[in-house]
Write an enzyme that holds these catalytic residues in place. Structure first.
Site, PDB file in Angstrom:
ATOM      1  N   ALA A  53      -9.308  -1.266  17.301  1.00 13.53           N
ATOM      2  CA  ALA A  53      -8.097  -0.792  16.237  1.00 13.53           C
ATOM      3  C   ALA A  53      -8.760  -0.482  14.733  1.00 13.53           C
ATOM      4  O   ALA A  53      -8.122   0.300  14.182  1.00 13.53           O
ATOM      5  CB  ALA A  53      -6.961  -1.351  16.152  1.00 13.53           C
ATOM      6  N   HIS A  84       0.139  -5.397  14.078  1.00 13.36           N
ATOM      7  CA  HIS A  84      -0.667  -4.046  14.398  1.00 13.36           C
ATOM      8  C   HIS A  84      -1.772  -4.010  13.152  1.00 13.36           C
ATOM      9  O   HIS A  84      -1.914  -2.698  12.615  1.00 13.36           O
ATOM     10  CB  HIS A  84       0.232  -2.496  14.369  1.00 13.36           C
ATOM     11  CG  HIS A  84       1.255  -2.869  15.191  1.00 13.36           C
ATOM     12  ND1 HIS A  84       2.464  -2.012  15.117  1.00 13.36           N
ATOM     13  CD2 HIS A  84       1.484  -3.535  16.560  1.00 13.36           C
ATOM     14  CE1 HIS A  84       3.209  -2.254  16.288  1.00 13.36           C
ATOM     15  NE2 HIS A  84       2.728  -3.224  16.864  1.00 13.36           N
TER      16      HIS A  84
END
Length: 564
Positions: A534, A500
């Site tokens: 992101a 992530h």
């Protein structure tokens, strides 16, 4: 030809941008992806499967040379080793190889974004886009969408693993109630995990859910795969296109360039193109277009550790194609200054795609709201060289203490008498380089895994000794629980991420020296250049980052269309 929008990176965000911007027939859009094409007609079985265990191990799907530093050295004598860091390199990006989890994070995550300068990114503004993304097959109401491109569902009673079901009951007995909806009101508890799979039970990467056959036929959309953007082209401070290498090598000129290459490769591309920390770029001989100190900084991850258990045969999954992360446990550390729901555990019915993993269930913990920050720097000006990635995980003491506490809680849960008969030996676990190496498909690894699996099944009273000698290399749960220094050393040495990465081109206000873009994704001190992936996140949300990234792409696409 000069296209209106040149999107560099065909991952979760890039595919969404390409689909939404090309809805306007008066806009021309070109999408460039480094990896191969993935469409409804040619999706590989390992990618299609709702069990994702093999897709991210296939080097055809990832940047196979990318490595990263994970933990943080607290002394000069500590050894730090870079390890492979799997990041997608195919159309659809992370959505084509990830664990399929479809959660959003806490409303407070987005309030935090606003407080950090991302005006207009509060929960009230983001929720309509979360709803726009999804077609939830299990729940309705104001928090859920009904007709979006991604179908969302949870594992059924008939399909749930007996191990996962037993862990959930154990958690409930220990004061962590079973709740119905992970994407409902933000609460602690145990939930069946929301995943994005089609009604046929297949993965839905954005390269299929958004770039449908009808979308791909649009005359104003061009998709270029197996081609790498090596440098953004500028006229002064205005982005005017990009250089591309590969089968379609050359220059593509554009009125707007949108970098959507992910939180590692987006800042690297900006830096190679002259946008980044001026002194570092000059030292590499790169002409500085815009000196922005924040490019590559603020690198975030969810630091992870795991506790696993040997599964008796009656507790193992029967359908090897079934999704493994069938439930999640959200809980609060109650550490001063941390938000509600700041910790997360994936309850895994199996710990790997192979025969050994089939015999292991686990609690895979991560710090849901982490505070450690790392950096992405260029290793050289060579576009073929991967950047230096240093997550510095656990450099913030709060992250270390919470991950240690999670391991204790996980061990106590699996050792609880309620789990008797549902598990054998309990042991500490991690996704170490050794584990990753043995998991790679191949004949020799298959022989080793098969031999270990057979020995585990027949070991009987010797199984604990076998696990601790072959798998944990002498480390035991009991030893870690009794020795805080040993626990600290284990967690610090074996901490890993959750794939992530985020935050490296973060949104913020113009007067914030570490902000890279405006809340519209526009790169400061440049024109005609945006970022959308992101890397925009000012702080990491309490969620798997794929759905928040898709939400951001939907919003940025609407912002672009509203502006011109």
């Amino acid at each position: 030809m000069i296209v209106d929008h040149l999107i560099l990176g065909g991952g979760s965000a890039g595919c969404v941008l390409a689909a939404r911007l090309s809805e306007d027939p008066n806009r021309t859009v070109t999408l460039v992806e480094a990896g191969r094409n993935i469409s409804a007609d040619d999706i590989p079985e390992a990618v299609r499967s709702r069990y994702p265990g093999r897709a991210y191990l296939d080097t055809r799907n990832i940047w196979s040379s990318l490595t990263a530093m994970m933990g943080y050295a607290r002394s000069n004598s500590a050894t730090r080793l870079s390890r492979r860091y799997e990041q997608a390199r195919l159309l659809g990006g992370g959505s084509a190889i990830n664990a399929l989890m479809a959660n959003r994070g806490a409303p407070s995550d987005y309030a935090e974004w606003v407080s950090l300068g991302a005006t207009g990114w509060g929960w009230e503004e983001c929720l309509p886009y979360f709803r726009k993304i999804e077609a939830d097959r299990d729940f309705q109401g104001p928090l859920h969408g009904m007709d979006g491109p991604l179908t969302i569902r949870r594992v059924s009673d008939a399909k749930i693993s007996p191990f996962v079901a037993r862990v959930m009951k154990t958690l409930e007995a220990r004061g962590h109630p079973i709740k119905p909806d992970q994407n409902g009101p933000w609460q602690d508890g145990a939930f069946r995990g929301a995943i994005a799979v089609s009604d046929a039970g297949d993965r839905l990467p954005t390269s299929i859910a958004y770039l449908t056959p009808e979308v791909r036929k649009r005359a104003n959309l061009k998709i270029v795969t197996d081609s790498v953007a090596t440098r953004i082209l500028f006229d002064g401070a205005r982005a005017i296109g990009a250089e591309i290498s590969g089968p379609h090598a050359g220059k593509i000129m554009a009125r707007e360039v949108i970098v959507a290459s992910g939180a590692i490769h987006s800042p690297a591309l900006l830096q190679r193109s002259g946008v980044g920390p001026g002194n570092e770029l000059a030292a590499l001989g790169i002409p500085v277009v815009a000196s922005r100190s924040g490019v590559g900084r603020n690198l975030m991850e969810h630091p992870s550790i795991a506790v696993a258990a040997f599964l008796p045969s009656h507790m193992r999954v029967r359908d090897k194609g079934e999704h493994h992360e069938q439930a999640v446990w959200r809980f609060s550390s109650n550490l001063e200054g941390t938000p509600y729901g700041d910790m997360h555990a994936a309850i895994l019915s199996r710990s790997g795609w192979h025969s050994v993993g089939l015999r292991m269930g686990s609690l895979f913990f991560w710090v849901n709201k982490s505070y450690s920050r790392g950096v992405v720097r260029l290793s050289s000006a060579d576009p073929d060289a991967e950047p230096d990635v240093d997550f510095r995980m656990l450099s913030d003491e709060r992250d270390l203490e919470r991950l240690k506490s999670a391991l204790r809680l996980g061990a106590q849960t699996l050792l609880d008498p309620t789990m008797n008969g549902a598990r054998g030996t309990v042991f500490p676990s991690s996704y170490s380089p050794r584990v990753a190496k043995v998991a790679v498909p191949g004949p020799w690894n298959a022989v080793q895994r098969g031999a270990l699996s057979a020995m585990l099944d027949i070991a009987g009273p010797l199984r604990a000794a076998l696990v601790h000698s072959v798998i944990t290399m002498g480390t035991t749960v009991d030893g870690l629980l009794k020795d805080d220094a040993a626990l600290t050393e284990f967690v610090s040495r074996h901490v890993a991420g959750t794939w992530h990465p985020s935050g490296t081109c973060r949104m913020g206000t113009p007067d914030d020296a570490m902000a890279v873009t405006s809340p519209f994704g526009k790169v400061y001190q440049t024109e005609g250049l945006r970022v959308c992936d992101a890397s925009l996140m000012p702080s990491i949300p309490c969620a798997n980052t794929n759905i928040p990234t898709i939400m951001m792409a939907e919003r940025i696409a609407d912002m672009i269309r509203a502006a011109n």
